[in-house]
Design a protein around this motif. Structure first.
Motif, PDB file in Angstrom:
ATOM      1  N   THR A   6     -25.665  26.614 -26.579  1.00 15.16           N
ATOM      2  CA  THR A   6     -25.409  25.984 -25.281  1.00 15.16           C
ATOM      3  C   THR A   6     -25.509  26.965 -24.115  1.00 15.16           C
ATOM      4  N   ILE A   9     -29.189  27.657 -23.429  1.00 13.76           N
ATOM      5  CA  ILE A   9     -29.812  26.491 -22.788  1.00 13.76           C
ATOM      6  C   ILE A   9     -29.454  26.455 -21.313  1.00 13.76           C
ATOM      7  N   GLU A  10     -28.175  26.650 -21.014  1.00 12.51           N
ATOM      8  CA  GLU A  10     -27.730  26.612 -19.617  1.00 12.51           C
ATOM      9  C   GLU A  10     -28.363  27.749 -18.821  1.00 12.51           C
ATOM     10  N   SER A  13     -32.050  27.089 -18.195  1.00 11.42           N
ATOM     11  CA  SER A  13     -32.175  26.028 -17.208  1.00 11.42           C
ATOM     12  C   SER A  13     -31.953  26.580 -15.794  1.00 11.42           C
ATOM     13  N   ALA A  43     -33.594  19.964 -24.143  1.00 11.76           N
ATOM     14  CA  ALA A  43     -32.180  20.239 -23.813  1.00 11.76           C
ATOM     15  C   ALA A  43     -32.105  21.032 -22.508  1.00 11.76           C
ATOM     16  N   ILE A  44     -33.029  21.971 -22.310  1.00 11.94           N
ATOM     17  CA  ILE A  44     -33.066  22.753 -21.058  1.00 11.94           C
ATOM     18  C   ILE A  44     -33.397  21.823 -19.886  1.00 11.94           C
ATOM     19  N   TRP A  46     -32.942  18.587 -19.624  1.00 13.99           N
ATOM     20  CA  TRP A  46     -31.813  17.676 -19.331  1.00 13.99           C
ATOM     21  C   TRP A  46     -30.654  18.431 -18.680  1.00 13.99           C
ATOM     22  N   ALA A  47     -30.495  19.698 -19.010  1.00 12.80           N
ATOM     23  CA  ALA A  47     -29.436  20.494 -18.349  1.00 12.80           C
ATOM     24  C   ALA A  47     -29.763  20.638 -16.862  1.00 12.80           C
ATOM     25  N   THR A  48     -31.033  20.841 -16.546  1.00 13.89           N
ATOM     26  CA  THR A  48     -31.441  20.963 -15.135  1.00 13.89           C
ATOM     27  C   THR A  48     -31.215  19.643 -14.411  1.00 13.89           C
ATOM     28  N   ARG A  50     -29.020  17.331 -15.134  1.00 13.05           N
ATOM     29  CA  ARG A  50     -27.575  17.120 -14.912  1.00 13.05           C
ATOM     30  C   ARG A  50     -27.060  18.005 -13.785  1.00 13.05           C
ATOM     31  N   ARG A  51     -27.594  19.251 -13.703  1.00  8.03           N
ATOM     32  CA  ARG A  51     -27.133  20.147 -12.643  1.00  8.03           C
ATOM     33  C   ARG A  51     -27.552  19.626 -11.279  1.00  8.03           C
TER      34      ARG A  51
END
Ligand code: OOG
Ligand code: MG
Length: 263
Positions: A6, A9-10, A13, A43-44, A46-48, A50-51
Motif C-alpha cells: 500500500t 502504491i500511494e 501515485s 491500484a496506482i 485508482w489511488a490518484t 481517490r486523491r
C-alpha cells in the motif's frame, strides 16, 4: 496478483500525479519496479483518482485507450486500457489550451458516448451499450504521457492514468442507433491540413465494443458504469503531436466538427 504494498502504491501515485501537476516528465516506473503487474498499475491509478476526489475534483467520465491498431502500433503496446477523466481535464469547444501546463501533448480523434442506463459486466456487449446510449458525439482527447519521450509499457501507462490530460467534446450529438458507427469517417486537421483520417470500425470493430469492454474490465473490480457516464472510446487513428500556435479541428461524418487551439 499484486507485487506492491500500500505504501508503494500511494507513493508511486503521488510521484506520477506530481509529474502531471507540474508538467515534468519522469522515468517510467517499471524501470524501478520490474515485476509490477496490471493489478498494481490500476491500484496506482485508482489511488490518484481517490486523491483528486478528496481534494474536491469531480470525476466526469472515463476513457478507453489503445483500442485501435493505429494507436497500438504507434505506442508499441497491444492491449486496451482505461483511465478516468477529472473535471479540470474538460475544455470548452473552441478553447485555447495552455501548453505550458503540459509536457508533450498529442491530439486524438475519438467518439464520446453518453449513457442513460447503467452498464455492468461481465458479459456486457455492443447491443447493451447501444441500448444504454443516450447519444454519441465527436471528441478530441489531448493525451500527455508523464513519461520521457512518450515511451512506456502497459503497467507504466495504466498507472499514469492512460496519459489522460485534457479533452473537448462538441460538434453535433447523434443517436447511437441511427448511426452506423463503424463507417463514420473522421478527419483530424492540424492548421487546416488533414493529418489523420479513419473510420469508427478501427476501434475494436465498433466503438461501442470499447464501452462494452470497459464495463467488463470494471466488473473485475466490482465497479460498473453508472447511467450518465461520459466515455471516450479511444483514438481511431494515430495521435498527432501539437505545440503552441497549432489549431486542431476534428470533423466527424454526420456529427459536425470540434475545434481547439494551443497557446
Ligand atoms: C495512452 C492513451 C491512449 C487512446 O485513445 O488510444 C489513448 C497513450 O497513447 O499515451 O488515449
Ligand atoms: Mg484517447
Amino acid at each position: 496478483m499484486s507485487t506492491l504494498n500500500t505504501d508503494q502504491i500511494e507513493s508511486l501515485s503521488e510521484h506520477l500525479e506530481s509529474a502531471e501537476l507540474h508538467a515534468r516528465a519522469v522515468h517510467k516506473i517499471t524501470d524501478d519496479y520490474l515485476d509490477m503487474d496490471f493489478e498494481d498499475a490500476y491500484a496506482i491509478q485508482w489511488a490518484t483518482r481517490r486523491r483528486k476526489e478528496s481534494r474536491g475534483s469531480r470525476i466526469v467520465g472515463l476513457k478507453m485507450g489503445l483500442t485501435s491498431r493505429a494507436k497500438m502500433k504507434q505506442m508499441g503496446v497491444e492491449e486496451p486500457i482505461y483511465g478516468f477523466l477529472a473535471d479540470y481535464f474538460q475544455e470548452a469547444e473552441g478553447a485555447e489550451i495552455d501548453t505550458s501546463k503540459l509536457i508533450h501533448p498529442k491530439v486524438e480523434a475519438e467518439i464520446a458516448f453518453m449513457t442513460r442506463a447503467p452498464l455492468r459486466g461481465p458479459g456486457c456487449h455492443v447491443g447493451q451499450v447501444l441500448a444504454a446510449t443516450e447519444f454519441v458525439m465527436p471528441a478530441v482527447e489531448i493525451i500527455d504521457s508523464r513519461y520521457e519521450n512518450f515511451r512506456f509499457d502497459l503497467p507504466s501507462v495504466i498507472a499514469d492514468n492512460a496519459s489522460s490530460s485534457r479533452f473537448v467534446t462538441g460538434g453535433a450529438i447523434a443517436g447511437a442507433r441511427e448511426m452506423d458507427l463503424r463507417t463514420v469517417g473522421v478527419v483530424l486537421e492540424k492548421n487546416g491540413e488533414p493529418v489523420e483520417v479513419g473510420a469508427g470500425a478501427a476501434v475494436l470493430n465498433h466503438p461501442a465494443s470499447s464501452i462494452a469492454l470497459l464495463a467488463n474490465m470494471l466488473a473485475a473490480r466490482g465497479e460498473e458504469l453508472p447511467a450518465g457516464s461520459l466515455i471516450l472510446s479511444g483514438g481511431i487513428t494515430a495521435a498527432a503531436s501539437v505545440s503552441a500556435g497549432d489549431s486542431v479541428t476534428l470533423r466527424a461524418q454526420g456529427m459536425g466538427s470540434v475545434s481547439l487551439r494551443f497557446e
